[in-house]
Design a protein around this motif. Structure first.
Motif, PDB file in Angstrom:
ATOM      1  N   LEU A  19       0.792  -1.098  -0.039  1.00 58.18           N
ATOM      2  CA  LEU A  19       0.083  -0.130   0.040  1.00 58.18           C
ATOM      3  C   LEU A  19       1.000   1.464  -0.250  1.00 58.18           C
ATOM      4  N   ARG A  20       0.208   1.875  -1.137  1.00 66.14           N
ATOM      5  CA  ARG A  20       0.772   3.355  -0.668  1.00 66.14           C
ATOM      6  C   ARG A  20      -0.216   4.668  -0.424  1.00 66.14           C
ATOM      7  N   PHE A  21       0.531   5.234  -0.214  1.00 63.47           N
ATOM      8  CA  PHE A  21      -0.406   6.338   1.131  1.00 63.47           C
ATOM      9  C   PHE A  21       0.015   8.149   0.819  1.00 63.47           C
ATOM     10  N   GLY A  22       1.438   7.927   1.174  1.00 64.78           N
ATOM     11  CA  GLY A  22       2.477   8.726   1.862  1.00 64.78           C
ATOM     12  C   GLY A  22       2.568   9.515   0.309  1.00 64.78           C
ATOM     13  N   CYS A  23       2.862  10.585   1.389  1.00 63.28           N
ATOM     14  CA  CYS A  23       3.123  12.191  -0.475  1.00 63.28           C
ATOM     15  C   CYS A  23       4.732  11.915  -0.571  1.00 63.28           C
ATOM     16  N   ALA A  43       2.146  17.126   6.155  1.00 65.10           N
ATOM     17  CA  ALA A  43       3.233  16.733   7.351  1.00 65.10           C
ATOM     18  C   ALA A  43       2.413  15.052   7.870  1.00 65.10           C
ATOM     19  N   PRO A  44       0.897  15.276   7.761  1.00 58.86           N
ATOM     20  CA  PRO A  44      -0.017  13.998   8.689  1.00 58.86           C
ATOM     21  C   PRO A  44       0.236  13.187   7.166  1.00 58.86           C
ATOM     22  N   HIS A  45       1.339  13.136   5.936  1.00 61.20           N
ATOM     23  CA  HIS A  45       0.708  12.689   4.774  1.00 61.20           C
ATOM     24  C   HIS A  45       2.574  11.986   4.569  1.00 61.20           C
ATOM     25  N   VAL A  46       3.588  12.709   5.738  1.00 62.94           N
ATOM     26  CA  VAL A  46       5.204  11.865   5.088  1.00 62.94           C
ATOM     27  C   VAL A  46       5.905  11.319   5.687  1.00 62.94           C
ATOM     28  N   GLY A  47       6.581  10.437   6.013  1.00 61.61           N
ATOM     29  CA  GLY A  47       7.535  10.111   6.004  1.00 61.61           C
ATOM     30  C   GLY A  47       6.442   8.700   7.089  1.00 61.61           C
ATOM     31  N   VAL A  48       5.601   8.597   7.070  1.00 58.20           N
ATOM     32  CA  VAL A  48       4.144   7.778   8.300  1.00 58.20           C
ATOM     33  C   VAL A  48       4.887   5.958   8.102  1.00 58.20           C
ATOM     34  N   GLN A  49       5.295   5.748   9.232  1.00 59.70           N
ATOM     35  CA  GLN A  49       5.768   4.105   9.592  1.00 59.70           C
ATOM     36  C   GLN A  49       4.233   3.219  10.257  1.00 59.70           C
ATOM     37  N   LEU A  50       3.761   2.793   9.385  1.00 54.95           N
ATOM     38  CA  LEU A  50       2.435   2.619  10.060  1.00 54.95           C
ATOM     39  C   LEU A  50       2.959   1.153  11.732  1.00 54.95           C
ATOM     40  N   SER A  51       4.108   1.172  11.397  1.00 57.82           N
ATOM     41  CA  SER A  51       4.360   0.375  12.385  1.00 57.82           C
ATOM     42  C   SER A  51       4.435   1.165  14.143  1.00 57.82           C
ATOM     43  N   ARG A  52       4.337   2.547  13.717  1.00 59.95           N
ATOM     44  CA  ARG A  52       4.420   3.517  15.036  1.00 59.95           C
ATOM     45  C   ARG A  52       3.908   4.270  15.131  1.00 59.95           C
ATOM     46  N   GLU A  54      -0.849   4.788  15.655  1.00 60.25           N
ATOM     47  CA  GLU A  54      -2.418   4.132  16.391  1.00 60.25           C
ATOM     48  C   GLU A  54      -3.270   4.979  15.262  1.00 60.25           C
ATOM     49  N   SER A  55      -3.083   5.685  14.453  1.00 59.40           N
ATOM     50  CA  SER A  55      -3.726   5.986  13.342  1.00 59.40           C
ATOM     51  C   SER A  55      -3.831   7.137  12.614  1.00 59.40           C
ATOM     52  N   LEU A  56      -3.867   6.903  11.258  1.00 60.59           N
ATOM     53  CA  LEU A  56      -3.375   7.771  10.107  1.00 60.59           C
ATOM     54  C   LEU A  56      -4.802   8.585   9.026  1.00 60.59           C
ATOM     55  N   LEU A  57      -4.157   9.409   8.888  1.00 61.46           N
ATOM     56  CA  LEU A  57      -4.562  10.602   8.193  1.00 61.46           C
ATOM     57  C   LEU A  57      -4.615  10.373   6.515  1.00 61.46           C
ATOM     58  N   PHE A  58      -5.611   9.468   5.757  1.00 62.82           N
ATOM     59  CA  PHE A  58      -5.619   9.256   4.198  1.00 62.82           C
ATOM     60  C   PHE A  58      -5.733  10.806   3.813  1.00 62.82           C
ATOM     61  N   CYS A  59      -4.864  11.486   3.234  1.00 65.19           N
ATOM     62  CA  CYS A  59      -4.942  12.817   2.075  1.00 65.19           C
ATOM     63  C   CYS A  59      -5.715  12.061   0.594  1.00 65.19           C
ATOM     64  N   LYS A  60      -7.509  12.155   0.645  1.00 61.66           N
ATOM     65  CA  LYS A  60      -8.453  12.339  -0.320  1.00 61.66           C
ATOM     66  C   LYS A  60      -7.955  12.684  -1.768  1.00 61.66           C
ATOM     67  N   GLU A  61      -6.816  13.368  -1.684  1.00 62.70           N
ATOM     68  CA  GLU A  61      -6.689  14.249  -3.222  1.00 62.70           C
ATOM     69  C   GLU A  61      -5.023  12.801  -3.470  1.00 62.70           C
TER      70      GLU A  61
END
Ligand code: SF4
Length: 65
Positions: A19-23, A43-52, A54-61
């Motif tokens: 899955l790819r979701f980050g900027c 900021a909410p979408h860069v460098g997100v490591q799912l292992s670290r 508990e929640s994630l903001l997906f970007c609709k764009e």
């Protein structure tokens, strides 16, 4: 904006299906400035490591680059 819960199932499926979701994977991201070409905060979408997280903001764009 609603955050999605990140649980073991999401982590497992994200890895399995690559899955790819980050900027960093988005066509609108400018790596040289680390900015969004659409002007959104990254900021909410860069460098997100799912292992670290508990929640994630997906970007609709998000558009896969
Ligand atoms: S459109 Fe969303 S995912 Fe793509 S660079 Fe902008 S903020 Fe990041």
């Amino acid at each position: 904006m609603t955050a999605s819960r990140v649980d073991a199932q999401l982590r497992s499926e994200a890895e399995r299906f690559e899955l790819r979701f980050g900027c960093e994977s988005c066509a609108h991201f400018a790596p040289e400035t680390r900015a969004c070409g659409n002007g959104y905060p990254t900021a909410p979408h860069v460098g997100v490591q799912l292992s670290r997280v508990e929640s994630l903001l997906f970007c609709k764009e998000f558009e896969l680059s």
